[in-house]
Design an enzyme around this catalytic site. Structure first.
Site, PDB file in Angstrom:
ATOM      1  N   ASP A 197      23.250  22.803 -22.579  1.00  0.00           N
ATOM      2  CA  ASP A 197      24.502  22.059 -22.723  1.00  0.00           C
ATOM      3  C   ASP A 197      25.432  22.252 -21.526  1.00  0.00           C
ATOM      4  O   ASP A 197      25.168  23.083 -20.650  1.00  0.00           O
ATOM      5  CB  ASP A 197      25.225  22.453 -24.029  1.00  0.00           C
ATOM      6  CG  ASP A 197      25.272  23.958 -24.268  1.00  0.00           C
ATOM      7  OD1 ASP A 197      25.055  24.724 -23.313  1.00  0.00           O
ATOM      8  OD2 ASP A 197      25.514  24.368 -25.418  1.00  0.00           O
ATOM      9  N   ASP A 251      29.128  29.885 -36.783  1.00  0.00           N
ATOM     10  CA  ASP A 251      28.924  28.865 -37.824  1.00  0.00           C
ATOM     11  C   ASP A 251      27.499  28.316 -37.802  1.00  0.00           C
ATOM     12  O   ASP A 251      27.192  27.289 -38.408  1.00  0.00           O
ATOM     13  CB  ASP A 251      29.942  27.724 -37.675  1.00  0.00           C
ATOM     14  CG  ASP A 251      29.854  27.026 -36.319  1.00  0.00           C
ATOM     15  OD1 ASP A 251      28.952  27.379 -35.509  1.00  0.00           O
ATOM     16  OD2 ASP A 251      30.665  26.122 -36.060  1.00  0.00           O
ATOM     17  N   GLU A 291      27.249  21.205 -33.623  1.00  0.00           N
ATOM     18  CA  GLU A 291      28.206  21.750 -34.578  1.00  0.00           C
ATOM     19  C   GLU A 291      27.770  21.409 -36.002  1.00  0.00           C
ATOM     20  O   GLU A 291      26.930  20.522 -36.203  1.00  0.00           O
ATOM     21  CB  GLU A 291      29.584  21.139 -34.291  1.00  0.00           C
ATOM     22  CG  GLU A 291      30.108  21.375 -32.874  1.00  0.00           C
ATOM     23  CD  GLU A 291      30.738  22.744 -32.685  1.00  0.00           C
ATOM     24  OE1 GLU A 291      30.401  23.675 -33.451  1.00  0.00           O
ATOM     25  OE2 GLU A 291      31.557  22.889 -31.766  1.00  0.00           O
ATOM     26  N   HIS A 320      25.683  27.107 -35.262  1.00  0.00           N
ATOM     27  CA  HIS A 320      25.299  25.986 -34.397  1.00  0.00           C
ATOM     28  C   HIS A 320      24.407  26.447 -33.246  1.00  0.00           C
ATOM     29  O   HIS A 320      24.587  27.534 -32.710  1.00  0.00           O
ATOM     30  CB  HIS A 320      26.535  25.223 -33.879  1.00  0.00           C
ATOM     31  CG  HIS A 320      27.363  25.938 -32.858  1.00  0.00           C
ATOM     32  ND1 HIS A 320      28.616  26.461 -33.133  1.00  0.00           N
ATOM     33  CD2 HIS A 320      27.144  26.201 -31.546  1.00  0.00           C
ATOM     34  CE1 HIS A 320      29.115  27.011 -32.047  1.00  0.00           C
ATOM     35  NE2 HIS A 320      28.240  26.879 -31.060  1.00  0.00           N
TER      36      HIS A 320
HETATM   37  N1  LIG Z   1      27.297  26.084 -26.643  1.00  0.00           N
HETATM   38  C1  LIG Z   1      27.310  27.516 -26.746  1.00  0.00           C
HETATM   39  C2  LIG Z   1      26.104  27.963 -27.553  1.00  0.00           C
HETATM   40  O1  LIG Z   1      24.924  27.616 -26.864  1.00  0.00           O
HETATM   41  C3  LIG Z   1      26.170  29.457 -27.775  1.00  0.00           C
HETATM   42  O2  LIG Z   1      25.034  29.876 -28.489  1.00  0.00           O
HETATM   43  C4  LIG Z   1      27.439  29.793 -28.529  1.00  0.00           C
HETATM   44  C5  LIG Z   1      27.590  31.265 -28.851  1.00  0.00           C
HETATM   45  O3  LIG Z   1      27.989  31.997 -27.757  1.00  0.00           O
HETATM   46  P1  LIG Z   1      27.924  33.574 -27.686  1.00  0.00           P
HETATM   47  O4  LIG Z   1      26.532  33.913 -27.312  1.00  0.00           O
HETATM   48  O5  LIG Z   1      28.922  33.929 -26.617  1.00  0.00           O
HETATM   49  O6  LIG Z   1      28.296  34.095 -29.020  1.00  0.00           O
HETATM   50  O7  LIG Z   1      28.542  29.381 -27.724  1.00  0.00           O
HETATM   51  C6  LIG Z   1      28.607  27.994 -27.365  1.00  0.00           C
HETATM   52  O8  LIG Z   1      28.953  27.240 -28.468  1.00  0.00           O
END
Ligand SMILES: N[C@@H]1[C@@H](O)[C@H](O)[C@@H](COP(=O)(O)O)O[C@@H]1O
Length: 326
Positions: free
Chosen positions: A86, A155, A162, A157
């Site tokens: 992304d 959550d 989302e 995702h």
């Molecule tokens: N788009 C990214 C996800 O790909 C990632 O998994 C998430 C959690 O991030 P973290 O690993 O910092 O908890 O954050 C964002 O939403």
């Protein structure tokens, strides 16, 4: 689906060499796992290994370990093609919070990957829909993703899918959930106005199309999401739960993330891993290639059966059943 449980974030990111109570084979944690997969594949220029990658704090430890493997000559990215999952919309590519910058900082500038083999969505493209189609076509032109690594939000995702995202979704423009926007203010000096509200993201189906998927989940704040992913049904409100439909899905988590799982579930997956390791990782159990002794197998079987009545050593099941009926 397999669930691999490690003690903490470091062990999830990369096996550090110290033994945990389960004495599990090193290749099972994320960085070692990726290294093994790439090396086993023996990629060439004509037949590269296609790797899907996430951003976020979850993969940082894994990326640093991959960079170390590269430096020590245990791994090369020369014939690896990457696709990131992304990118935020409207942030200049070289902004310190763009996912492009993140990947440069934590992985790409430390490894021998060819710049032309790095694929990232362009969040500044004039036509964002066309950019998403281009990305899907580029993945297909490479024969699809071999292994997609992912993290999740609290959550549940994956990428920016989302809650409520279609489980058949492909790469597209996505409006971010309010919680995600709030969570991202930490990267923009707490100023919500500067936080991107749109992102480009691979879809749930794009992610699940990979021949193998590996998701890292750490921390108590993600324990409900892990429980939803493992113990409940496939549900678009927890997009990570789609992994249940994947023929080769792996979740690597730490102990904190298991807080909301049933004790029975945790024991079950640990016991499965014991048996698995007895077959492929004998060196860690001190066994040089031979199968486990039968008494060990029996005690593992007892573990994996959650206390259901089992035939005990040397005692026929029938006799035991009779006794328990008395
Ligand atoms: N788009 C990214 C996800 O790909 C990632 O998994 C998430 C959690 O991030 P973290 O690993 O910092 O908890 O954050 C964002 O939403």
């Amino acid at each position: 689906m397999r669930l691999v449980i490690r003690q903490d974030y470091d062990e999830v990111s990369a096996w550090t060499g110290k033994l945990n109570i389960y004495k599990v084979h090193p290749m099972e944690s994320s960085a070692h796992y990726i290294k093994e997969r790439i090396n086993q594949f023996q990629p060439t220029e004509k037949r590269p290994f296609v790797l899907g990658l996430p951003t976020g704090s979850s993969p940082i430890g894994c990326y640093h370990r991959l960079a170390e493997f590269c430096k020590s000559g245990q791994l090369s990215f020369r014939n690896v093609v990457t696709f990131n999952m992304d990118e935020c919309v409207g942030i200049p590519r070289n902004h310190k919070e763009s996912y492009y910058s993140f990947m440069q900082t934590h992985l790409f500038k430390h490894i021998d990957i060819k710049p032309e083999n790095i694929n990232m969505l362009n969040g500044n493209a004039e036509d964002l829909d066309a950019e998403c189609h281009r990305y899907e076509a580029a993945m297909a032109a490479h024969g699809g993703i071999e292994l997609f690594l992912g993290g999740i939000g609290p959550d549940g995702h994956i990428a920016f899918n989302e809650p409520g995202s279609s489980l058949t979704s492909r790469t597209r423009v996505k409006t971010l959930a309010y919680e995600t926007i709030i969570a991202n203010t930490r990267f923009f000096d707490g100023d919500i106005d500067r936080v991107p509200k749109l992102a480009l993201t691979v879809g749930v189906a794009t992610f699940m199309d990979a021949r193998e998927v590996c998701i890292m989940i750490t921390g108590a704040h993600k324990s409900i999401a892990l429980a939803k992913c493992i113990e409940e049904g496939v549900n678009h409100m927890w997009s990570v739960s789609a992994i249940q439909m994947h023929p080769k899905g792996l979740v690597v988590c730490d102990e904190d993330a298991t807080l909301e799982l049933h004790v029975k579930t945790v024991k079950y997956f640990k016991s499965i891993e014991h048996v698995h390791q007895s077959l492929i990782g004998q060196e860690n159990l001190g066994l040089q290639g031979q199968l486990l002794p039968s008494d060990k197998v029996r005690s593992l079987a007892r573990l994996s059966n959650h206390g259901r009545t089992l035939e005990s050593e040397g005692e026929p099941a029938k006799k035991k059943t009779r006794r328990s009926l008395q």
